[in-house]
Design a protein around this motif. Structure first.
Motif, PDB file in Angstrom:
ATOM      1  N   PRO A 194      25.784   7.095  37.390  1.00  0.00           N
ATOM      2  CA  PRO A 194      26.918   6.039  37.544  1.00  0.00           C
ATOM      3  C   PRO A 194      27.938   6.020  36.647  1.00  0.00           C
TER       4      PRO A 194
ATOM      5  N   ILE B  65      13.146  13.369  24.017  1.00  0.00           N
ATOM      6  CA  ILE B  65      12.088  13.661  25.109  1.00  0.00           C
ATOM      7  C   ILE B  65      11.240  14.600  25.007  1.00  0.00           C
TER       8      ILE B  65
ATOM      9  N   LEU C 126      14.545  14.098  34.322  1.00  0.00           N
ATOM     10  CA  LEU C 126      15.103  13.515  35.467  1.00  0.00           C
ATOM     11  C   LEU C 126      15.642  12.447  35.613  1.00  0.00           C
ATOM     12  N   ALA C 127      15.041  11.381  35.008  1.00  0.00           N
ATOM     13  CA  ALA C 127      15.419   9.947  35.030  1.00  0.00           C
ATOM     14  C   ALA C 127      16.974  10.020  33.998  1.00  0.00           C
TER      15      ALA C 127
ATOM     16  N   PHE D  27      10.455  12.950  44.438  1.00  0.00           N
ATOM     17  CA  PHE D  27      11.191  11.746  44.230  1.00  0.00           C
ATOM     18  C   PHE D  27      12.505  11.801  44.187  1.00  0.00           C
ATOM     19  N   TYR D  28      12.691  13.015  42.912  1.00  0.00           N
ATOM     20  CA  TYR D  28      14.288  13.064  42.696  1.00  0.00           C
ATOM     21  C   TYR D  28      14.915  13.963  43.533  1.00  0.00           C
TER      22      TYR D  28
ATOM     23  N   PRO E 191      -0.105   6.582  47.830  1.00  0.00           N
ATOM     24  CA  PRO E 191       1.005   5.476  48.289  1.00  0.00           C
ATOM     25  C   PRO E 191       2.195   5.962  48.668  1.00  0.00           C
TER      26      PRO E 191
ATOM     27  N   VAL F 226      14.941  26.003  33.262  1.00  0.00           N
ATOM     28  CA  VAL F 226      14.098  26.459  32.158  1.00  0.00           C
ATOM     29  C   VAL F 226      12.814  25.713  31.788  1.00  0.00           C
ATOM     30  N   ARG F 227      13.290  24.510  31.442  1.00  0.00           N
ATOM     31  CA  ARG F 227      12.202  23.519  31.050  1.00  0.00           C
ATOM     32  C   ARG F 227      11.252  23.155  31.945  1.00  0.00           C
TER      33      ARG F 227
ATOM     34  N   GLY G 139       9.461  13.725  34.004  1.00  0.00           N
ATOM     35  CA  GLY G 139      10.160  12.209  34.589  1.00  0.00           C
ATOM     36  C   GLY G 139      11.291  11.981  33.860  1.00  0.00           C
ATOM     37  N   ASP G 140      11.185  11.794  32.529  1.00  0.00           N
ATOM     38  CA  ASP G 140      12.334  11.357  31.570  1.00  0.00           C
ATOM     39  C   ASP G 140      13.293  12.281  31.694  1.00  0.00           C
TER      40      ASP G 140
ATOM     41  N   ARG H 278       5.398  13.036  32.323  1.00  0.00           N
ATOM     42  CA  ARG H 278       6.430  12.195  31.736  1.00  0.00           C
ATOM     43  C   ARG H 278       7.543  12.882  31.295  1.00  0.00           C
TER      44      ARG H 278
ATOM     45  N   HIS I 183      19.601  11.203  36.035  1.00  0.00           N
ATOM     46  CA  HIS I 183      19.824  10.345  37.239  1.00  0.00           C
ATOM     47  C   HIS I 183      20.730   8.961  36.556  1.00  0.00           C
ATOM     48  N   GLN I 184      20.185   8.650  35.274  1.00  0.00           N
ATOM     49  CA  GLN I 184      20.960   7.585  34.824  1.00  0.00           C
ATOM     50  C   GLN I 184      22.508   7.951  34.285  1.00  0.00           C
TER      51      GLN I 184
END
Lengths: 217, 634
Positions: free
Chosen positions: B298, B274, B290-291, B361-362, B434, B337-338, B287-288, B284, B294-295
């Motif tokens: 589960p 990433i 945090l995604a 969002f997160y 939006p 940190v990042r 976003g990556d 990005r 999040h992923q």
């Protein structure tokens, strides 16, 4: 142990993408719950579904990330393409605009996933044949030109839904079998599960030796 | 003759003898034959006669011999009988002794039978006692087998088997039994058993705990997951032990998770990390990251659900969420940190805005999954940092742009800075509007109000008509930009009212200018003065003056633009320009109506036909194409 919760050999990651309202969440729901969800609300960001299937006698767990189709979530959902083994691009056969946007979705899918990702095109709402706006042949041609698998499906009747998800898994499994998909790559979208005290156990014990904070920044 | 008959008789007798049939006779004869020897046969009859007594003796002797023989035999018999008798007596004796014996043994058998029945009843009693003892043991003690299982199991056992859990359940069963025992009385025994079982119970729990703790990290191993889940369900009665096991698990998963996060950042295998991809696009990159986090949720949730699936005495959901929070919290530091570094690296406002939206969002997403977690706290903190930074940066940028005074050029057009800021705002709104209209409104406010105040500032240093024109031009530009966005009603309305007041001001400027141009200000004063003398005699209101006025009026009708203030030409919006013009013409028309009324009043003594046009016609010809302005006016 045959019916145990970890009774699967692989985990495949899928993403479902496509315009707003084409029925991505409904397809997922139909696939995981075998039920049609009427009045499905708009997805916020991404949602998650899972199901264990069988391909060539191997149990495979599908981890499916269902993304929001709304443009405003595009920035967020793009981050979920990473490491997907399968990408399902959905359009609505009764709305041409959703078909017209396919190339943009396809570009995203190609750019943001790895070369081995299996991309499957699904024309949803095949039960609404009377309101059809995109012919089968036209979409089939588009799919062939771009090297995609293609079916028309219906989240409402369940027609071809199972097939699309299984076909994708089958193709991924073939890539594993012929060696073109490198399982060691973190972003292949496929994880192999250990059978007993196997590789994972070993690697996790190594991890303890490593101080996680030492490499964190 | 006498002899003869004797002999006859003898011979007859002999012949009559049925020698052959009479066995006795035959025997007697054969016997007798032995008595005479061969010589005897040749004896003369005299000798024979002589020998007759001999025969008799012989026979008698024979008889005596026979008697003697008989006597001997009888004696023998008697001896035999006597012997027999003595034997029989012996036998009798034996029989009698046997009979005595039998009687005795009969008695002893009877005794034995009694004994046996006594023993039998004894046995029955003992059996009952034995069953009781067994039941007692079953109810209150572990079997040797059980104890062995308990003893041989420890944390090095590969897998806790069914038997071990059975023993454990037995211990628990015994404890329940003891409780009953205690209720019904047997205090001392009950307490003793209780102590004993308590000890065993603790031992067993300890063993489960040790085993689970050493194996819990292998929950994904299909052979262990079920046993682990079972073990944890037994540990529920000692929440601390359960907690320790889960702590162990969380610590392990946490370090695994951090490692996989770092791997994802740096890239493992032949896949770009990433961080490499994100180098070019910070939004990005974030976003990556945090995604990815999040992923991962589960999977952790599934593991924990399986691990705790048999636990029914705790708030399962709460426990799972707590554990997940602990696991996910591992990435807080590297993530922080990042993100902090990226946020503070001086990015453009549009990028910052994207990052701002993304983190927001997160925050919302994680809030739903892990409402109490360091991860959420970290993200919330980062969000506020990012938001503050972004807002400050935007404010600074706007301030810097509008900060210095730049007088407008002679054409009074808005400064290009306004356009630049508006297009920046447009960029921001494209991402913000939006998903967050409230935020969009804040951004609009942030950009427009400094710009508007700067415009006012600049305008205030300008002369009156210049100021109005400049304000109108600038504000109009902003308003046109804002009209695309539906949420800007309030701001837009404020701007509009400001524009309107400027237009009114410009209108009055223009009217004064027009009146001055036509030189009719004194006429207006005279008319308002209500002088008694006929107006035709008043200087400045005489016929000659009126004629000049009419001429000027004609030229205005012919070329309405000629009487505009020079600045009005610079109004970029033609609508505004027309409106201002029309307003001034309307005032002109009103003055004309007054003049006209005075002229046609005979009391004022004007010659007729001096004003040919009636006021209505004048108004129509000047304000003919004012429809659009009229509607605006109303």
């Amino acid at each position: 142990m045959s019916s145990g919760p970890y009774n699967y050999s692989y985990i495949f990651k899928y993403i479902i993408i496509g315009d707003m309202g084409v029925g991505k969440s409904c397809l997922l729901h139909q696939f995981t719950e075998k039920k049609f969800m009427a009045d499905c609300p708009h997805t916020i960001g991404v949602e998650f579904g899972t199901r264990i299937i069988e391909v060539s006698g191997q149990k495979i767990k599908l981890q499916i990330w269902d993304t929001a189709g709304q443009e405003r979530f595009r920035a967020v959902t793009r981050s979920y393409y990473r490491g997907a083994a399968g990408a399902l691009i959905i359009y609505d056969i009764t709305r041409r605009s959703t078909y017209n946007h396919l190339s943009s979705w396809l570009t995203d899918a190609r750019n943001l996933t790895n070369p081995n990702t299996v991309i499957f095109l699904i024309g949803n709402k095949s039960d609404l044949d009377a309101q059809r706006d995109v012919t089968y042949d036209e979409a089939k041609k588009f799919a062939d030109e771009n090297g995609l698998k293609f079916v028309e499906a219906s989240a409402k009747t369940g027609e071809n839904v199972e097939e699309a998800f299984l076909e994708t898994a089958k193709k991924i499994y073939e890539s594993i079998q012929d060696g073109s998909l490198d399982l060691n790559a973190a972003e292949s979208g496929v994880q192999k599960k250990p059978t007993a005290n196997g590789a994972r156990t070993l690697s996790s014990e190594n991890a303890e030796g490593r101080n996680p904070s030492s490499c964190s920044c | 003759m006498s002899l003869e008959p004797d002999l006859q008789t003898a011979v007859n007798g002999i012949s009559n003898l049925r020698i052959t049939t009479d066995q006795k006779l035959l025997d007697g004869l054969s016997q007798l034959s032995n008595c005479a020897s061969k010589e005897d046969l040749h004896l003369s009859p005299i000798s024979r006669k002589k020998r007759r007594p001999d025969l008799k003796t012989l026979i008698e002797n024979q008889q005596i011999l026979y008697y003697k023989q008989f006597l001997g035999s009888i004696t023998e018999i008697r001896d035999g009988v006597e012997h027999l008798h003595s034997n029989l007596s012996d036998l009798n004796e034996i029989c009698e002794s046997m009979s005595t014996n039998l009687r005795a043994s009969k008695q002893s058998s009877r005794n034995l039978i009694d004994e046996i029945s006594k023993l039998e009843s004894e046995r029955k009693k003992l059996m009952v006692e034995k069953n009781l003892a067994q039941a007692y043991l079953n109810a209150f003690q572990l079997s040797g087998e059980d104890l062995k299982i308990l003893r041989t199991t420890d944390s090095s056992t590969a897998i806790l088997n069914e038997d071990f859990f059975k023993v454990f359940e037995r211990i628990q069963q015994i404890q329940t039994n003891v409780a009953i025992l205690l209720k019904v009385g047997h205090q001392a025994t009950a307490v003793e058993i209780m102590d004993q079982m308590g000890l065993l119970h603790e031992t067993a729990l300890e063993k489960i705990y040790r085993w689970a703790q050493s194996r819990v990290k292998h929950v994904e191993n299909p052979e262990l997951s079920d046993v682990l889940a079972k073990s944890l369900s037994y540990l529920q009665i000692r929440p601390m032990l359960l907690k320790y096991v889960l702590d162990e698990y969380c610590t392990h998963r946490r370090s695994l998770f951090v490692r996989s996060y770092i791997d994802a950042l740096t890239g493992a295998g032949n896949i770009k990390g990433i961080e490499l991809i994100g180098g070019a696009d910070p939004a990005r990159y974030i976003g990556d990251m945090l995604a990815f986090i999040h992923q991962s949720i589960p999977n952790e949730k599934e593991n924990l659900t399986i691990l705790l699936k048999h636990c029914n005495k705790i708030d399962l959901n709460d426990k799972i969420v707590t554990c997940m929070s602990t696991i996910m919290d591992g990435v807080c530091r590297p993530l922080n940190v990042r993100l902090e570094q990226t946020i503070l690296s001086g990015l453009d406002c549009p990028v910052m805005n994207k990052i701002d939206m993304c983190i927001k969002f997160y925050v919302e997403t994680i809030e739903q999954i892990l409402p109490v977690s360091n991860l959420l706290a970290t993200l919330t903190e980062l969000y506020s940092l990012c938001h503050q930074t972004f807002i400050n940066q935007l404010r600074c940028q706007v301030q810097a742009e509008v900060g210095e005074y730049r007088p407008p050029g002679p054409d009074l057009t808005p400064s290009p800075i306004i356009q630049a800021l508006l297009s920046l705002l447009g960029d921001l709104l494209k991402d913000t509007l939006p998903s967050s209209p409230e935020q969009a409104e804040i951004l609009i406010q942030l950009v427009t109000s400094p710009v508007v105040s700067q415009i006012n500032d600049v305008a205030n240093r300008l002369g009156s008509p210049d100021m109005g024109v400049y304000l109108c031009n600038c504000l109009n530009q902003i308003n046109i930009f804002l009209e695309i966005y539906p949420i800007t009603k309030t701001i837009s309305n404020t701007l509009k009212s400001q524009i309107d007041s400027q237009m009114d001001r410009l209108s009055s400027e223009q009217s004064s200018w027009l009146i001055a141009q036509l030189g009719i200000s004194h006429m207006y004063t005279i008319l308002n003065d209500k002088v008694e003398t006929p107006l035709s005699t008043v200087p400045g209101m005489d016929s000659a003056s009126l004629k000049i006025f009419v001429n000027k009026l004609d030229s205005v009708i012919n070329d309405p633009e000629s009487v505009l203030l020079p600045q009005i030409y610079h109004l970029s919006d033609t609508g505004t320009r027309k409106y201002v013009q029309q307003q001034s013409f309307r005032i002109l028309a009103a003055i004309y109506r007054k003049v006209y009324e005075a002229v046609i009043n005979p009391k004022n003594g004007y010659p007729s036909e001096i004003l040919k046009m009636d006021p209505k016609t004048l108004e129509d010809s000047l304000c003919s194409d004012t429809t659009e302005v009229d509607t605006k006016d109303t």
